[in-house]
Design a protein around this motif. Structure first.
Motif, PDB file in Angstrom:
ATOM      1  N   TYR A  91       0.839  -1.215   0.000  1.00 20.80           N
ATOM      2  CA  TYR A  91       0.000   0.000   0.000  1.00 20.80           C
ATOM      3  C   TYR A  91       0.864   1.251   0.000  1.00 20.80           C
ATOM      4  CZ  TYR A  91       0.903   0.353   5.062  1.00 20.80           C
ATOM      5  OH  TYR A  91       1.503   0.462   6.291  1.00 20.80           O
ATOM      6  N   MET A  92       0.293   2.314  -0.577  1.00 20.98           N
ATOM      7  CA  MET A  92       0.960   3.615  -0.569  1.00 20.98           C
ATOM      8  C   MET A  92       0.286   4.497   0.472  1.00 20.98           C
ATOM      9  SD  MET A  92       3.039   3.720  -3.319  1.00 20.98           S
ATOM     10  CE  MET A  92       3.489   5.397  -2.903  1.00 20.98           C
ATOM     11  N   MET A  93       1.090   5.235   1.208  1.00 18.37           N
ATOM     12  CA  MET A  93       0.543   6.349   1.961  1.00 18.37           C
ATOM     13  C   MET A  93       0.906   7.590   1.149  1.00 18.37           C
ATOM     14  SD  MET A  93      -0.933   4.677   4.360  1.00 18.37           S
ATOM     15  CE  MET A  93      -1.788   6.057   5.103  1.00 18.37           C
ATOM     16  N   GLY A  94      -0.115   8.266   0.639  1.00 17.75           N
ATOM     17  CA  GLY A  94       0.100   9.410  -0.247  1.00 17.75           C
ATOM     18  C   GLY A  94      -0.060   8.994  -1.703  1.00 17.75           C
ATOM     19  N   HIS A  95      -0.296   9.973  -2.561  1.00 18.27           N
ATOM     20  CA  HIS A  95      -0.466   9.709  -3.990  1.00 18.27           C
ATOM     21  C   HIS A  95       0.835   9.143  -4.559  1.00 18.27           C
ATOM     22  CE1 HIS A  95      -1.034  10.445  -8.257  1.00 18.27           C
ATOM     23  NE2 HIS A  95      -2.330  10.494  -7.988  1.00 18.27           N
ATOM     24  N   PRO A  96       0.744   8.096  -5.396  1.00 18.79           N
ATOM     25  CA  PRO A  96       1.963   7.465  -5.909  1.00 18.79           C
ATOM     26  C   PRO A  96       2.939   8.457  -6.566  1.00 18.79           C
ATOM     27  CG  PRO A  96       0.031   6.218  -6.587  1.00 18.79           C
ATOM     28  CD  PRO A  96      -0.469   7.414  -5.837  1.00 18.79           C
ATOM     29  N   MET A 129      -8.715   2.570   3.369  1.00 18.19           N
ATOM     30  CA  MET A 129      -7.968   3.646   4.030  1.00 18.19           C
ATOM     31  C   MET A 129      -6.683   4.060   3.320  1.00 18.19           C
ATOM     32  SD  MET A 129      -9.892   4.480   6.473  1.00 18.19           S
ATOM     33  CE  MET A 129      -8.796   5.707   7.152  1.00 18.19           C
ATOM     34  N   THR A 130      -6.181   3.193   2.419  1.00 19.29           N
ATOM     35  CA  THR A 130      -4.902   3.493   1.757  1.00 19.29           C
ATOM     36  C   THR A 130      -5.045   3.260   0.254  1.00 19.29           C
ATOM     37  OG1 THR A 130      -3.954   1.244   1.708  1.00 19.29           O
ATOM     38  CG2 THR A 130      -3.764   2.446   3.783  1.00 19.29           C
ATOM     39  N   ARG A 131      -3.998   3.588  -0.484  1.00 17.37           N
ATOM     40  CA  ARG A 131      -3.961   3.225  -1.907  1.00 17.37           C
ATOM     41  C   ARG A 131      -3.252   1.877  -1.976  1.00 17.37           C
ATOM     42  NH1 ARG A 131      -3.420   8.800  -1.213  1.00 17.37           N
ATOM     43  NH2 ARG A 131      -4.407  10.110  -2.785  1.00 17.37           N
ATOM     44  N   MET A 132      -4.077   0.829  -1.955  1.00 24.48           N
ATOM     45  CA  MET A 132      -3.549  -0.522  -1.845  1.00 24.48           C
ATOM     46  C   MET A 132      -3.415  -1.159  -3.227  1.00 24.48           C
ATOM     47  SD  MET A 132      -5.366  -3.972  -1.112  1.00 24.48           S
ATOM     48  CE  MET A 132      -6.061  -4.214   0.503  1.00 24.48           C
ATOM     49  N   TYR A 143      -8.645  -4.311  15.782  1.00 23.56           N
ATOM     50  CA  TYR A 143      -9.416  -3.072  15.720  1.00 23.56           C
ATOM     51  C   TYR A 143      -8.593  -1.818  15.435  1.00 23.56           C
ATOM     52  CZ  TYR A 143     -12.986   0.342  16.667  1.00 23.56           C
ATOM     53  OH  TYR A 143     -13.884   1.360  16.532  1.00 23.56           O
ATOM     54  N   GLY A 144      -9.087  -0.992  14.574  1.00 21.71           N
ATOM     55  CA  GLY A 144      -8.637   0.395  14.384  1.00 21.71           C
ATOM     56  C   GLY A 144      -7.129   0.559  14.398  1.00 21.71           C
ATOM     57  N   GLY A 145      -6.716   1.579  15.114  1.00 21.17           N
ATOM     58  CA  GLY A 145      -5.311   1.955  15.158  1.00 21.17           C
ATOM     59  C   GLY A 145      -4.382   0.848  15.635  1.00 21.17           C
ATOM     60  N   ASN A 146      -4.905  -0.180  16.284  1.00 21.37           N
ATOM     61  CA  ASN A 146      -4.054  -1.305  16.701  1.00 21.37           C
ATOM     62  C   ASN A 146      -3.728  -2.229  15.533  1.00 21.37           C
ATOM     63  OD1 ASN A 146      -4.217  -0.522  19.370  1.00 21.37           O
ATOM     64  ND2 ASN A 146      -5.793  -2.030  19.922  1.00 21.37           N
ATOM     65  N   ALA A 147      -4.585  -2.244  14.518  1.00 27.32           N
ATOM     66  CA  ALA A 147      -4.529  -3.292  13.498  1.00 27.32           C
ATOM     67  C   ALA A 147      -4.350  -2.756  12.073  1.00 27.32           C
ATOM     68  CB  ALA A 147      -5.803  -4.135  13.566  1.00 27.32           C
ATOM     69  N   LEU A 148      -4.886  -1.571  11.797  1.00 30.68           N
ATOM     70  CA  LEU A 148      -4.704  -0.958  10.476  1.00 30.68           C
ATOM     71  C   LEU A 148      -3.390  -0.196  10.570  1.00 30.68           C
ATOM     72  CD1 LEU A 148      -8.330   0.478  10.099  1.00 30.68           C
ATOM     73  CD2 LEU A 148      -7.494  -1.828   9.617  1.00 30.68           C
ATOM     74  N   LEU A 149      -2.300  -0.895  10.269  1.00 34.40           N
ATOM     75  CA  LEU A 149      -0.982  -0.371  10.644  1.00 34.40           C
ATOM     76  C   LEU A 149      -0.554   0.833   9.816  1.00 34.40           C
ATOM     77  CD1 LEU A 149       0.932  -3.717  11.373  1.00 34.40           C
ATOM     78  CD2 LEU A 149      -0.539  -2.381  12.881  1.00 34.40           C
ATOM     79  N   GLY A 150      -1.241   1.070   8.673  1.00 32.05           N
ATOM     80  CA  GLY A 150      -0.910   2.254   7.879  1.00 32.05           C
ATOM     81  C   GLY A 150      -1.318   3.529   8.585  1.00 32.05           C
ATOM     82  N   LYS A 151      -2.234   3.427   9.528  1.00 33.14           N
ATOM     83  CA  LYS A 151      -2.828   4.601  10.148  1.00 33.14           C
ATOM     84  C   LYS A 151      -1.914   5.162  11.237  1.00 33.14           C
ATOM     85  CE  LYS A 151      -7.458   6.205  11.340  1.00 33.14           C
ATOM     86  NZ  LYS A 151      -7.434   7.268  10.330  1.00 33.14           N
ATOM     87  N   LYS A 152      -2.245   4.937  12.503  1.00 39.47           N
ATOM     88  CA  LYS A 152      -1.473   5.585  13.562  1.00 39.47           C
ATOM     89  C   LYS A 152      -0.057   5.025  13.674  1.00 39.47           C
ATOM     90  CE  LYS A 152      -4.636   8.486  14.501  1.00 39.47           C
ATOM     91  NZ  LYS A 152      -5.965   8.144  14.803  1.00 39.47           N
ATOM     92  N   CYS A 153       0.087   3.691  13.533  1.00 43.66           N
ATOM     93  CA  CYS A 153       1.405   3.077  13.747  1.00 43.66           C
ATOM     94  C   CYS A 153       2.406   3.613  12.727  1.00 43.66           C
ATOM     95  CB  CYS A 153       1.326   1.557  13.637  1.00 43.66           C
ATOM     96  SG  CYS A 153       0.293   0.812  14.899  1.00 43.66           S
TER      97      CYS A 153
END
Ligand code: GTP
Ligand code: SPV
Ligand code: MN
Length: 590
Positions: free
Chosen positions: A122-127, A151-154, A201-211
């Protein structure tokens, strides 16, 4: 030739022993398949992972219920594992990487047996953005895979970016046995690795997000000269046509999503959404601060979301452009097979299943939807998505807002004297805790820049980095503090909030344009009431005075608390912060 990525995936599979390994391509067909798998094959606590909801009013909507112990981020189980404890700082839990790895290895051995390992590039941000990052997450949950897709550009674009390199960021996630005793969310900044087990759940598991996009990226940004922040990004188009971009940091469940999508109560002002949770801020060649939203979706708080408070979010949820939308831990209206939560428009349906799957009995006084129940929806479904959202350069930021949930003391709005004072306003932020994290609710804690749970390194050094970034900006944004949550003697919010927050933003835009004055107080600059646009609002002058009141007597206790907080960072705290602190302390006579 075997790539570094393939080799890493093989190693992780040897440890976790999944039955199957599936490489995600991010396509629509794949998303449909993952949903099917969640309906027909994968289970959680004996129930299917997804339940299809009524498609007529809620298109492409699917419901998910997590384990009842797994409903919010668990900050006490979240660690920064740098070989030097000082790097993590007093704001983080710390464990030595060797010890952390040993624990995680033990917990992860065979943890994916009988399950599928999804490989998610996945990309965080436009490729095409110079600020974007390509990452990989492994997970054994179809729910997590689908959420990552929203949530991401996967998909293949990220895979292409990674190619044969070995420097991509890695995330290893397993729901484990979902026991809180076997739950750990660990960050290894020296290796670019996040390893999370035991939560789905959430920020614990969707690692692209907070982590990744905050904890790992903040550390990365410190080395590379940029900022990763817990901020929304929005554009405000004025009646004369020009658009001003602002970024705002508010702690979890304190109003970012709502502000980012507000429906203006002032005619002629139009909002364009760019992001609702995370901003990456870079110093542009023009000496301005430029922001991108690295995410591609909303993971928003459901309770309180309605046509009245956030009509644009309801339109997003009812949007059909992007498949699918997920509802997690809301209630279900059994007669209509629709999601429901407290604060949604209309009467409460008679026949509800609560967030734990039990028949809801209002007489018990409990909530049907969990207070941290959320929806996951693509940003491309948002009817007011900014045309600049996909601009690889991002948008230039004219104002930064720092806010919190403060029943008392902090005025509705206040402008900083300059950048350094603005950093102090951000650093001294306090906020009442919410259901977005486990633990006591409604307790005031210091939450600098809304980053307390998300700053991946020593916050003293983080403040230093903020001062440094400011020194590189020849045209810095103005900095404001806001508080929508001040209450009266009857504990009622004095400010209507939501769509009326545009009135506060208009004052800021007018300040930026040099059109209005301000009243100087020792804590910052507050509006002259007659220069705020309050027409059409049923609020009397004395309430406005209370909302904007700065009583130095009340600030005495606050100043002591700020000092105690800042003191923890010892020699990591830059002198510039103490200089700002001293000015406030002098003003209250301390
Ligand atoms: P995270 O996703 O956890 O980072 O939260 P967030 O900052 O995006 O918060 P969100 O916008 O979802 O708002 C959370 C809660 O605050 C909801 O219950 C809203 O109804 C409430 N809220 C948002 N804006 C306002 C406001 O202007 N005034 C008042 N009184 N409440 C608000
Ligand atoms: C927050 O808690 O700030 C959120 C939700 O945005 S989570 O993804 O769980 O971090
Ligand atoms: Mn958040």
């Amino acid at each position: 030739m075997v790539t570094a990525l393939e080799e890493w995936v093989t190693q992780q599979a040897e440890l976790t022993q999944p039955d199957k390994i599936y490489w995600c391509d991010g396509s629509d067909e794949e998303a449909k398949r993952l949903i099917e798998i969640g309906i027909k094959e994968e289970t959680i606590n004996g129930e299917p992972v997804f339940r299809k909801l009524n498609d007529t009013r809620w298109p492409n909507a699917f419901y998910h219920r997590t384990d009842p112990t797994d409903v919010a981020r668990t900050e006490h189980l979240t660690f920064i594992c740098h070989s030097k404890k000082e790097v993590a700082g007093p704001n983080n839990n710390w464990m030595h990487p060797d010890e952390a790895k040993a624990k995680l290895t033990e917990l992860s051995r065979g943890c994916m047996k009988g399950r599928t390992m999804y490989v998610i590039p996945y990309m965080m941000g436009h490729p095409d953005s110079p600020y974007a990052k390509a990452n990989v997450q492994l997970t054994d949950s179809a729910y997590v895979a689908i959420n990552m897709r929203i949530m991401t550009r996967m998909g293949t674009e990220a895979l292409k970016r990674i190619g044969t390199s070995s420097t991509f960021f890695r995330g290893l996630h397993s729901i484990g046995d979902l026991s809180p005793d076997h739950r750990l969310i660990m960050h290894f900044p020296e290796e670019g690795l996040v390893w999370s087990i035991g939560s789905g759940y959430g920020g614990n598991a969707l690692l692209g997000k907070k982590c990744f996009s905050l904890r790992m990226a903040s550390w990365e940004g410190k080395q590379e000269g940029w900022l990763a922040e817990h901020m929304l990004i929005m554009g405000i188009q004025s009646p004369t046509g020009e658009t001003t971009y602002i970024a705002a940091a508010l702690p979890s469940a304190c109003g970012k999503t709502n502000l980012a999508m507000l429906e203006s109560a002032l005619p002629g002002y139009k909002i364009w959404t760019i992001g609702d949770d995370i901003a990456w801020l870079n110093v542009g060649p023009d000496g301005r601060l430029w922001a991108i939203n690295p995410e591609a979706g909303f993971f928003g708080v459901a309770p309180g979301t309605s046509l009245k408070t956030n009509p644009n979010m309801l339109k997003t949820l009812h949007g059909t452009k992007f498949f699918p939308t997920i509802y997690t831990n809301t209630a279900i209206d059994l007669d209509k097979n629709e999601p429901w939560w407290e604060g949604l428009d209309g009467e409460r349906p008679d026949n509800l299943l609560d967030w734990q799957g039990k028949v809801f009995d209002p007489a018990t006084g409990t909530k049907a939807a969990h207070p941290n129940s959320r929806f996951t929806a693509s940003i491309y479904n948002c009817p007011i998505l900014s045309h600049e959202y996909d601009n690889p350069k991002g948008v230039p930021i004219s104002a930064i807002l720092f806010g919190g949930r403060r029943a008392k003391l902090v005025p509705l709005v206040m402008e900083s004297f300059d950048w350094n004072h603005g950093v102090f306003l951000g650093a001294r932020m306090g906020s009442e805790t919410t259901a977005a994290a486990t633990g006591a609710q409604g307790v005031i804690r210091r939450d600098p820049m809304a980053m307390l749970p998300f700053c991946g390194y020593n916050m003293g050094d983080y403040f230093g980095h903020w001062f440094d970034v400011g020194s590189k900006l020849t045209n810095p944004p103005k900095v404001f503090s806001v508080n929508w949550f001040r209450v009266d003697e009857n504990a009622k919010f004095m400010w209507p909030g939501f769509g009326d927050n545009i009135r506060v933003i208009k004052w800021m835009i007018d300040r930026i344009a040099g059109k209005v004055g301000a009243k100087e107080t020792p804590t910052g600059l507050v509006p002259n009431i007659n220069e705020m646009h309050l027409e059409g609002l049923n609020i009397d002058h004395s309430t406005m005075e209370k909302l904007l009141d700065v009583s130095m007597h009340e600030w005495e206790g606050e100043v002591a608390d700020i000092k105690a907080y800042l003191d923890q960072f010892g020699e990591h705290m830059p002198q510039a912060m103490w200089d700002e602190y001293q000015k406030l302390a002098d003003a209250v006579g301390k």
